[in-house]
Design an enzyme around this catalytic site. Structure first.
Site, PDB file in Angstrom:
ATOM      1  N   GLY A  71       0.803  -1.089   0.036  1.00  0.00           N
ATOM      2  CA  GLY A  71       0.052   0.073   0.048  1.00  0.00           C
ATOM      3  C   GLY A  71       0.760   1.349  -0.207  1.00  0.00           C
ATOM      4  N   GLY A  75       6.546  -1.172   4.729  1.00  0.00           N
ATOM      5  CA  GLY A  75       6.774  -2.361   5.204  1.00  0.00           C
ATOM      6  C   GLY A  75       7.395  -3.446   4.513  1.00  0.00           C
ATOM      7  N   GLU A  76       7.089  -3.301   2.990  1.00  0.00           N
ATOM      8  CA  GLU A  76       7.783  -4.086   2.123  1.00  0.00           C
ATOM      9  C   GLU A  76       9.307  -3.825   2.173  1.00  0.00           C
ATOM     10  OE1 GLU A  76       3.524  -4.019   1.900  1.00  0.00           O
ATOM     11  OE2 GLU A  76       5.000  -2.258   1.713  1.00  0.00           O
ATOM     12  N   HIS A 103      23.675   5.771  -6.465  1.00  0.00           N
ATOM     13  CA  HIS A 103      24.396   6.109  -5.209  1.00  0.00           C
ATOM     14  C   HIS A 103      24.389   5.031  -4.229  1.00  0.00           C
ATOM     15  CE1 HIS A 103      24.184  10.680  -5.323  1.00  0.00           C
ATOM     16  NE2 HIS A 103      24.570  10.038  -6.526  1.00  0.00           N
ATOM     17  N   ASN A 104      23.365   4.251  -4.274  1.00  0.00           N
ATOM     18  CA  ASN A 104      23.296   2.865  -3.380  1.00  0.00           C
ATOM     19  C   ASN A 104      23.342   1.585  -3.805  1.00  0.00           C
ATOM     20  OD1 ASN A 104      20.768   5.377  -2.359  1.00  0.00           O
ATOM     21  ND2 ASN A 104      22.736   5.164  -1.049  1.00  0.00           N
TER      22      ASN A 104
END
Length: 170
Positions: A71, A75-76, A103-104
């Protein structure tokens, strides 16, 4: 590229759309569920499996990324980030999709199925999949700190500029 997908009931419609979109764009989409609508399903069941599959594929040298959908996507993303070797970013714009990769070196993104249009979220996924990690030293260093912490549980050392200014200084 192989793309692993997982969601909850709120992300099911977008996940189904992405499965078709990915196949139409030459990607190998792997569906980790859910497979039917269940208003009380538990997103960790599906998102952990998608994230684990990304980590396993990458460890085996397979070009793979992941998308988890809920949603809000919060949480995912948290679930995906519990998997060793996964760096999951919550994406809400094209810019965050680009930065997650550049960047990550994020290997999973999370999007909120109730936050944007299907067209916008599809674009975020497209941008994420089409963006490469820059490999700049500062980004490699930071990702290394996270990987070391994940492996050892030891905090990275404080920089000299922070010495004497934080809770680590008793």
């Amino acid at each position: 590229m192989r793309v692993h997908l997982g969601s909850d009931h709120a992300g099911l419609e977008l996940k189904e759309h992405l499965l078709n979109w990915l196949a139409d764009h030459g990607h190998e989409a792997v569906d980790h569920g859910p497979f039917v609508y269940d208003a009380v399903d538990d997103y960790p069941v599906f998102c952990l499996r998608a994230a684990e599959a990304v980590a396993a594929d990458q460890q085996d040298g397979v070009s793979a990324l992941g998308v988890v959908v809920g949603g809000s996507g919060n949480g995912e993303q948290m679930a995906a980030n519990k998997v060793k070797g996964v760096r999951s970013a919550l994406v809400w714009s094209e810019e965050t999709a680009v930065l997650a990769r550049e960047h990550n070196d994020a290997n999973v993104i999370s999007v909120g199925g109730r936050m944007h249009t299907v067209e916008d979220m599809t674009r975020f996924v497209e941008v994420f999949l089409g963006t490469e990690f820059t490999g700049e030293e500062r980004h490699v260093r930071r990702i290394g700190m996270l990987a070391d912490y994940e492996k050892t549980g030891n905090l990275p050392p404080l920089p000299a500029s922070a010495l004497g200014h934080g809770p680590d200084q008793g």
